[in-house]
Design a protein around this motif. Structure first.
Motif, PDB file in Angstrom:
ATOM      1  N   UNK A 139       0.861  -1.181   0.000  1.00  0.00           N
ATOM      2  CA  UNK A 139       0.000   0.000   0.000  1.00  0.00           C
ATOM      3  C   UNK A 139       0.900   1.234   0.000  1.00  0.00           C
ATOM      4  N   UNK A 140       1.044   1.926   1.106  1.00  0.00           N
ATOM      5  CA  UNK A 140       1.961   3.062   1.189  1.00  0.00           C
ATOM      6  C   UNK A 140       3.398   2.548   1.229  1.00  0.00           C
ATOM      7  N   UNK A 141       4.209   2.953   0.266  1.00  0.00           N
ATOM      8  CA  UNK A 141       5.619   2.588   0.234  1.00  0.00           C
ATOM      9  C   UNK A 141       6.453   3.863   0.191  1.00  0.00           C
ATOM     10  N   UNK A 142       7.757   3.735   0.337  1.00  0.00           N
ATOM     11  CA  UNK A 142       8.601   4.927   0.412  1.00  0.00           C
ATOM     12  C   UNK A 142       8.544   5.677  -0.920  1.00  0.00           C
ATOM     13  N   UNK A 143       7.931   6.842  -0.890  1.00  0.00           N
ATOM     14  CA  UNK A 143       7.884   7.703  -2.064  1.00  0.00           C
ATOM     15  C   UNK A 143       6.829   7.372  -3.088  1.00  0.00           C
ATOM     16  N   UNK A 144       5.956   6.391  -2.816  1.00  0.00           N
ATOM     17  CA  UNK A 144       4.987   6.016  -3.848  1.00  0.00           C
ATOM     18  C   UNK A 144       3.902   5.128  -3.240  1.00  0.00           C
ATOM     19  N   UNK A 145       3.251   4.371  -4.109  1.00  0.00           N
ATOM     20  CA  UNK A 145       2.296   3.333  -3.734  1.00  0.00           C
ATOM     21  C   UNK A 145       2.467   2.199  -4.729  1.00  0.00           C
ATOM     22  N   UNK A 146       2.220   0.975  -4.299  1.00  0.00           N
ATOM     23  CA  UNK A 146       2.463  -0.168  -5.170  1.00  0.00           C
ATOM     24  C   UNK A 146       1.453  -0.219  -6.318  1.00  0.00           C
ATOM     25  N   UNK A 147       1.846  -0.893  -7.385  1.00  0.00           N
ATOM     26  CA  UNK A 147       1.070  -0.952  -8.618  1.00  0.00           C
ATOM     27  C   UNK A 147      -0.292  -1.599  -8.388  1.00  0.00           C
ATOM     28  N   UNK A 177       4.336   7.637  13.573  1.00  0.00           N
ATOM     29  CA  UNK A 177       4.192   6.208  13.299  1.00  0.00           C
ATOM     30  C   UNK A 177       5.177   5.758  12.227  1.00  0.00           C
ATOM     31  N   UNK A 178       5.957   4.728  12.541  1.00  0.00           N
ATOM     32  CA  UNK A 178       6.884   4.172  11.556  1.00  0.00           C
ATOM     33  C   UNK A 178       6.113   3.457  10.460  1.00  0.00           C
ATOM     34  N   UNK A 179       6.639   3.514   9.248  1.00  0.00           N
ATOM     35  CA  UNK A 179       6.040   2.835   8.098  1.00  0.00           C
ATOM     36  C   UNK A 179       7.027   1.777   7.620  1.00  0.00           C
ATOM     37  N   UNK A 180       6.578   0.514   7.634  1.00  0.00           N
ATOM     38  CA  UNK A 180       7.420  -0.623   7.261  1.00  0.00           C
ATOM     39  C   UNK A 180       6.814  -1.322   6.041  1.00  0.00           C
ATOM     40  N   UNK A 181       7.151  -0.883   4.825  1.00  0.00           N
ATOM     41  CA  UNK A 181       6.577  -1.503   3.619  1.00  0.00           C
ATOM     42  C   UNK A 181       7.281  -2.810   3.268  1.00  0.00           C
ATOM     43  N   UNK A 182       6.633  -3.592   2.427  1.00  0.00           N
ATOM     44  CA  UNK A 182       7.283  -4.775   1.853  1.00  0.00           C
ATOM     45  C   UNK A 182       8.071  -4.378   0.611  1.00  0.00           C
ATOM     46  N   UNK A 183       7.432  -3.690  -0.314  1.00  0.00           N
ATOM     47  CA  UNK A 183       8.077  -3.362  -1.585  1.00  0.00           C
ATOM     48  C   UNK A 183       8.957  -2.126  -1.432  1.00  0.00           C
ATOM     49  N   UNK A 184      10.187  -2.226  -1.985  1.00  0.00           N
ATOM     50  CA  UNK A 184      11.137  -1.119  -1.940  1.00  0.00           C
ATOM     51  C   UNK A 184      11.838  -0.971  -3.267  1.00  0.00           C
ATOM     52  N   UNK A 185      12.879  -0.174  -3.290  1.00  0.00           N
ATOM     53  CA  UNK A 185      13.618   0.079  -4.522  1.00  0.00           C
ATOM     54  C   UNK A 185      14.073  -1.236  -5.146  1.00  0.00           C
ATOM     55  N   UNK A 187      11.907  -3.240  -6.697  1.00  0.00           N
ATOM     56  CA  UNK A 187      10.729  -4.093  -6.843  1.00  0.00           C
ATOM     57  C   UNK A 187       9.951  -3.715  -8.094  1.00  0.00           C
ATOM     58  N   UNK A 188       9.535  -4.734  -8.855  1.00  0.00           N
ATOM     59  CA  UNK A 188       8.683  -4.478 -10.013  1.00  0.00           C
ATOM     60  C   UNK A 188       7.234  -4.238  -9.597  1.00  0.00           C
ATOM     61  N   UNK A 189       6.970  -4.270  -8.286  1.00  0.00           N
ATOM     62  CA  UNK A 189       5.654  -3.876  -7.809  1.00  0.00           C
ATOM     63  C   UNK A 189       5.546  -2.360  -7.680  1.00  0.00           C
ATOM     64  N   UNK A 190       6.516  -1.656  -8.305  1.00  0.00           N
ATOM     65  CA  UNK A 190       6.400  -0.219  -8.548  1.00  0.00           C
ATOM     66  C   UNK A 190       6.895   0.631  -7.399  1.00  0.00           C
ATOM     67  N   UNK A 191       8.106   0.371  -6.962  1.00  0.00           N
ATOM     68  CA  UNK A 191       8.742   1.261  -5.991  1.00  0.00           C
ATOM     69  C   UNK A 191       9.779   2.111  -6.718  1.00  0.00           C
ATOM     70  N   UNK A 192       9.860   3.400  -6.383  1.00  0.00           N
ATOM     71  CA  UNK A 192      10.841   4.259  -7.042  1.00  0.00           C
ATOM     72  C   UNK A 192      12.249   3.965  -6.534  1.00  0.00           C
ATOM     73  N   UNK A 193      13.278   4.390  -7.260  1.00  0.00           N
ATOM     74  CA  UNK A 193      14.639   4.184  -6.783  1.00  0.00           C
ATOM     75  C   UNK A 193      14.905   4.986  -5.520  1.00  0.00           C
ATOM     76  N   UNK A 194      15.847   4.513  -4.729  1.00  0.00           N
ATOM     77  CA  UNK A 194      16.205   5.216  -3.506  1.00  0.00           C
ATOM     78  C   UNK A 194      16.697   4.234  -2.462  1.00  0.00           C
ATOM     79  N   UNK A 195      17.470   4.730  -1.525  1.00  0.00           N
ATOM     80  CA  UNK A 195      18.095   3.855  -0.541  1.00  0.00           C
ATOM     81  C   UNK A 195      17.177   3.520   0.627  1.00  0.00           C
ATOM     82  N   UNK A 196      16.209   4.391   0.928  1.00  0.00           N
ATOM     83  CA  UNK A 196      15.396   4.195   2.122  1.00  0.00           C
ATOM     84  C   UNK A 196      14.334   3.119   1.896  1.00  0.00           C
ATOM     85  N   UNK A 197      14.215   2.233   2.861  1.00  0.00           N
ATOM     86  CA  UNK A 197      13.214   1.168   2.757  1.00  0.00           C
ATOM     87  C   UNK A 197      12.140   1.275   3.842  1.00  0.00           C
ATOM     88  N   UNK A 198      12.382   2.079   4.849  1.00  0.00           N
ATOM     89  CA  UNK A 198      11.365   2.372   5.858  1.00  0.00           C
ATOM     90  C   UNK A 198      11.251   3.876   5.981  1.00  0.00           C
TER      91      UNK A 198
END
Length: 454
Positions: A139-147, A177-185, A187-198
């Motif tokens: 759902x909410x991922x770092x800098x975006x949302x999954x496809x 509140x911390x955000x802990x996504x599954x999909x990150x840089x 991932x073909x599930x549509x995460x933008x490039x970048x070093x941060x994963x949380x």
């Protein structure tokens, strides 16, 4: 020290661009979130802390890897927590929006956040009234949302609108509140490039362009406009995860095969998969072999390019990690691994086997040869060798006739280009070469600018 620093262990799969999480519950038990079938890193983290996995939560029916939840239930007696709307066909605690699970002091609350999938849940971890963090999956991922197109292009807009509402619901959580996504840089599930994963809710309110969209229509247009292609195997894994992946009884072993056994398997329809570095493949390989070098991204390209129901005979270089190869294959459902060629190409040649080669071309030696760029559309558009034809690697098997004859195949560094050359060679192309490097190397070697645009 924060809760995450002391109790949360992110487990990053660099190849798939995903993160699983191990949560130390403080009493010798642990919660695993979005664990893959390759449990080696999770097991190591749990062992270091002396933990037994008591709960395995999945935020959604994953399309990019097989879930490890069933294996954790079998091996550790873990309780599987997942959405009731997913209709999973194995024993699990089926959760609906607002349902809470007492973890023995901490509480896990299910939040319905559809969009990436219909049945998607986020899991809010609380300590009494305090929100510690939220596992947001796709759902909410770092800098975006999954496809939102994994259930078909005809449903992509509908699910994008659901994703809009889900992100706004998550944005209502406290800023800290911390955000802990599954999909990150990566991932073909549509995460933008970048070093941060949380991240945190506050950080995403400030930096996530989709959260800043002024209205739902703008959000939908921006999300759908950002979607590129995705691996073919995504279309089948969610159903396997719904049924439940097969439990593995022991650590898998890749059998050693003689050259004669390899020939016999080839006669029965097996496929040669060559995982050696590109220079080794270029120098000589078994005719018809497909080159997918063993690296972090191995599973992605295996799942994109080869059928899962064809027996695979593996050619390796000395010292390559057979266990790593096997686990990467198993985590995306490739279980028909016939074995590896004992002694590698030296044994094949000693046994009288024929071989083919592919020329590796230095960046300053392209001359006037046609160039075929096999990178993703966004990579090609950003900057490519002037005049290069473009066919994404994932489309190349279906479009091999569109590839220029005698082309120098290029990607970012050479691995995808060698895979493409092997596919083209198998389809009957000859006089192929692979650029040793990428467009940036060409620009540096020739002092010429790269071209932007399609």
């Amino acid at each position: 020290m924060s809760f995450a620093d002391d109790h949360l262990v992110p487990l990053v799969d660099e190849g798939l661009g995903n993160s699983a999480y191990l949560v130390d519950l403080g009493d010798g038990r642990a919660l695993a979130v979005d664990a893959s079938r390759d449990l080696r890193a999770l097991r190591a983290a749990a062992d270091r802390r002396g933990l037994t996995v008591a709960y395995a939560a999945d935020t959604h029916l994953h399309a990019d890897f097989l879930s490890g939840a069933v294996q954790l239930a079998h091996d550790d007696g873990a309780t599987v927590l997942a959405s009731a709307a997913g209709h999973r066909a194995f024993e699990h605690t089926a959760l609906a929006d607002g349902d809470e699970t007492d973890l023995g002091g901490l509480t896990l609350r299910a939040l319905a956040t559809p969009g990436h999938t219909d049945e998607h849940l986020s899991f809010l971890l609380t300590d009494g009234p305090r929100e510690l963090g939220v596992f947001t999956g796709g759902s909410l991922i770092v800098g975006s949302a999954a496809r939102t197109d994994l259930l078909g292009a005809d449903r992509a807009e509908e699910l994008a609108r659901a994703q809009y509402r889900s992100l706004r619901r998550l944005a209502e959580l406290p800023d800290a509140t911390a955000v802990w996504p599954t999909h990150g840089a990566g991932s073909f599930c549509s995460a933008p490039p970048g070093a941060e994963r949380t991240t945190t809710i506050a950080a995403q309110k400030q930096a996530n362009a989709l959260l800043a969209a002024p209205d739902e229509d703008t959000f939908v247009r921006e999300l759908l406009g950002s979607l590129g292609s995705y691996p073919a195997y995504f279309d089948r894994l969610s159903e396997i995860n719904r049924r439940g992946p097969a439990v593995l009884g022991s650590a898998p072993v890749l059998p050693a095969l003689t050259s004669d056994q390899v020939r016999e398997l080839l006669g029965q329809g097996a496929q040669i998969l060559d995982v050696r570095p590109i220079a080794d493949f270029a120098a000589g390989h078994i005719p018809g072999a497909i080159s997918i070098p063993l690296r972090d991204q191995f599973a992605t390209w295996l799942g994109w390019l080869l059928p899962e129901n064809t027996p695979l005979v593996i050619v390796t270089a000395p010292g390559q990690d057979l266990a790593e190869l096997t686990w990467q294959a198993l985590k995306i459902g490739y279980e028909r691994l016939a074995g590896h060629l004992a002694g590698g190409m030296a044994a094949w040649n000693a046994g009288g086997g024929t071989q083919e080669s592919v020329e590796l071309v230095a960046a300053d030696r392209l001359a006037d040869r046609p160039v075929l760029d096999v990178r993703q559309r966004a990579e090609h558009t950003a900057a490519h060798i002037p005049g290069a034809a473009h066919i994404e690697l994932g489309d190349l098997t279906a479009r091999s006739n569109d590839a220029p004859q005698g082309a120098v195949v290029a990607c970012g560094h050479g691995e995808r280009a060698m895979t493409a050359a092997s596919l083209l060679q198998r389809a009957g192309h000859s006089d192929l070469a692979v650029l040793d490097g990428g467009p940036a190397d060409w620009a540096k070697a020739t002092s010429r600018p790269l071209q932007e645009g399609a």
